[in-house]
Design an enzyme around this catalytic site. Structure first.
Site, PDB file in Angstrom:
ATOM      1  CB  ILE A 102      88.865 -50.036 -37.079  1.00 36.01           C
ATOM      2  CG1 ILE A 102      89.332 -50.126 -38.545  1.00 36.01           C
ATOM      3  CG2 ILE A 102      88.426 -50.870 -36.342  1.00 36.01           C
ATOM      4  CD1 ILE A 102      89.777 -51.520 -38.799  1.00 36.01           C
ATOM      5  CD  GLN A 103      84.583 -50.540 -32.819  1.00 33.91           C
ATOM      6  OE1 GLN A 103      83.496 -50.878 -31.957  1.00 33.91           O
ATOM      7  NE2 GLN A 103      85.572 -50.178 -31.935  1.00 33.91           N
ATOM      8  N   GLY A 151      83.810 -37.136 -31.256  1.00 38.80           N
ATOM      9  CA  GLY A 151      84.084 -38.079 -32.136  1.00 38.80           C
ATOM     10  C   GLY A 151      83.239 -38.080 -33.450  1.00 38.80           C
ATOM     11  NE  ARG A 153      82.246 -40.656 -24.740  1.00 40.29           N
ATOM     12  CZ  ARG A 153      83.522 -40.072 -24.897  1.00 40.29           C
ATOM     13  NH1 ARG A 153      84.085 -40.086 -23.749  1.00 40.29           N
ATOM     14  NH2 ARG A 153      83.937 -39.516 -25.980  1.00 40.29           N
ATOM     15  CG  ASP A 186      79.709 -43.617 -28.427  1.00 41.72           C
ATOM     16  OD1 ASP A 186      80.471 -44.486 -29.217  1.00 41.72           O
ATOM     17  OD2 ASP A 186      80.131 -42.601 -27.835  1.00 41.72           O
ATOM     18  CG  ASP A 200      75.932 -41.827 -26.134  1.00 44.59           C
ATOM     19  OD1 ASP A 200      75.769 -41.389 -27.115  1.00 44.59           O
ATOM     20  OD2 ASP A 200      76.975 -41.887 -25.229  1.00 44.59           O
ATOM     21  N   GLY A 209      78.137 -35.707 -30.380  1.00 37.94           N
ATOM     22  CA  GLY A 209      77.489 -36.530 -29.380  1.00 37.94           C
ATOM     23  C   GLY A 209      76.903 -36.013 -28.089  1.00 37.94           C
ATOM     24  CG  ASP A 210      77.087 -37.435 -23.971  1.00 33.71           C
ATOM     25  OD1 ASP A 210      78.030 -37.481 -24.406  1.00 33.71           O
ATOM     26  OD2 ASP A 210      76.651 -37.915 -22.650  1.00 33.71           O
ATOM     27  NE  ARG A 222      86.740 -37.034 -27.726  1.00 31.89           N
ATOM     28  CZ  ARG A 222      85.789 -37.399 -28.070  1.00 31.89           C
ATOM     29  NH1 ARG A 222      84.705 -36.733 -27.900  1.00 31.89           N
ATOM     30  NH2 ARG A 222      85.711 -38.585 -28.569  1.00 31.89           N
ATOM     31  CB  THR A 257      77.692 -40.133 -31.407  1.00 30.47           C
ATOM     32  OG1 THR A 257      78.487 -41.168 -30.706  1.00 30.47           O
ATOM     33  CG2 THR A 257      76.408 -40.118 -30.682  1.00 30.47           C
TER      34      THR A 257
END
Ligand code: F6P
Length: 334
Positions: A259-260, A12, A173, A129, A131, A103-104, A73, A127
């Site tokens: 949108i985020q 993402g 997520r 997220d 996370d 990301g992860d 991805r 990311t």
């Protein structure tokens, strides 16, 4: 010693990825290193879609969302042959070090690569997220909170006008960072996120009670609940329908969605991305490998790549507590 650095953005996209690519290219130039950008995430590594990046490519991109290298991805990379093919391409392009901003999932892929490739690998947490363990913030997270907040503030206007309940689904997520932060910052009446909820259906009664209490005892006419995606089986539309029937007033779902991920990065993300891009190049000069660079208490930091995705990052316990305290205060007045 001159080096060639490969760089790609994967998974993402997150606002600030461009600022990070820029910092990598500019810092590499200071060390006399060359930079090759692979396009479309790990796909570019497998298909040899590449571009030699110069200072000109990264001019005036610090303020842009998305990523000039594109992102994706890549299922093929996860297969054993995928990683082997990536290694072959890295070697044929004479790459000494690879930086992956993602990301992860992207950093897990990078770890796999590091197990069979002799070059240096560095991960940068990119990311929305937030996370990844080992960095107080990930690139894009602060922008995503502001974007969600802007929408939630607007939803409040219509919720107030119609005296409705709104269930706002945010991304993350399986992590509640965006939900918690945007709920606190918007003064939402409730935040539901996976870290504190084991069985969502078991929460239904308490959600209904909370709404009743807010309306009848506290006179609230509009109520906003912020919910992490994937939390509620059937999604927020299903929950909105259930609540409409149980409470008897109109509930509306609102999914903020992609949108985020867009928009110009806020200053914090531009600065973080610039710091981490520059620091990643310094780590390469330092011969470091199999690490993720991050930021802790405003200082650049590094952590073993496996610990970035292998150890779960916790939400800010104080924010969780005050969100819970608000909930308790409402109920103590029943
Ligand atoms: O990891 C970033 C993220 O935006 C998550 O918050 C979300 O669950 C996911 O990516 C969406 O992925 P896609 O764009 O592939 O639908």
């Amino acid at each position: 010693m001159s080096k060639t650095i490969g760089v790609l953005t994967s998974g993402g996209d997150a606002p600030g990825m461009n600022a990070c690519i820029r910092a990598i290219v500019l810092s590499a130039a200071r060390f006399g290193y060359q930079v090759i950008g692979f396009e479309h995430g790990y796909n570019g590594l497998l298909n040899n879609e590449k571009i030699r990046l110069s200072n000109l490519h990264v001019q005036h991109i610090i303020q842009l969302g998305g990523t000039i290298l594109k992102s994706a991805r890549c299922e093929a990379f996860l297969k054993p042959d995928g990683v082997k093919n990536a290694v072959a391409n890295l070697n044929s392009n004479e790459i000494d070090a690879l930086i992956v901003i993602g990301g992860d999932g992207s950093l897990r892929g990078l770890q796999k690569l590091s197990e069979i490739w002799s070059g240096q690998v560095i991960g940068i947490p990119g990311t929305i997220d937030n996370d990844l363990n080992g960095s107080d913030n990930t690139i894009g997270y602060q922008t995503a909170i502001d974007t969600a907040l802007d929408s939630i503030d607007k939803i409040r206007d219509t919720a107030d006008a119609f005296e409705r309940i709104f269930l706002v689904e945010v991304m993350g997520r399986h992590a509640g960072f965006i939900a918690l932060a945007s709920a606190v910052a918007s003064g939402a009446e409730q935040a539901l996120f996976p870290e504190t909820i084991e069985d969502p259906h078991a929460e239904l009664e308490s959600i209904v009670q909370h709404v009743e209490c807010l309306r009848k005892i506290h006179g609230k006419t509009s109520i906003i609940m912020v919910i992490t995606e994937h939390l509620w089986p059937g999604g927020v539309s299903d929950l909105a329908e259930t609540l409409t029937h149980q409470i008897g007033i109109e509930c509306r779902p609102c999914i903020l969605g992609h949108i985020q991920r867009g928009g110009a990065p806020v200053a914090y993300d531009r600065i973080l991305a610039t710091k981490l891009g520059a620091y990643a190049v310094e780590c390469i000069a330092d011969q470091a490998t199999a690490i993720m660079v991050g930021e802790h208490n405003n200082q650049p930091s590094r952590i073993k790549l496996v610990d970035a995705f292998g150890i779960q990052k916790s939400l800010d316990p104080y924010l969780v507590k005050i969100q819970q305290d608000l909930f308790d205060v409402v109920h103590s007045m029943q």
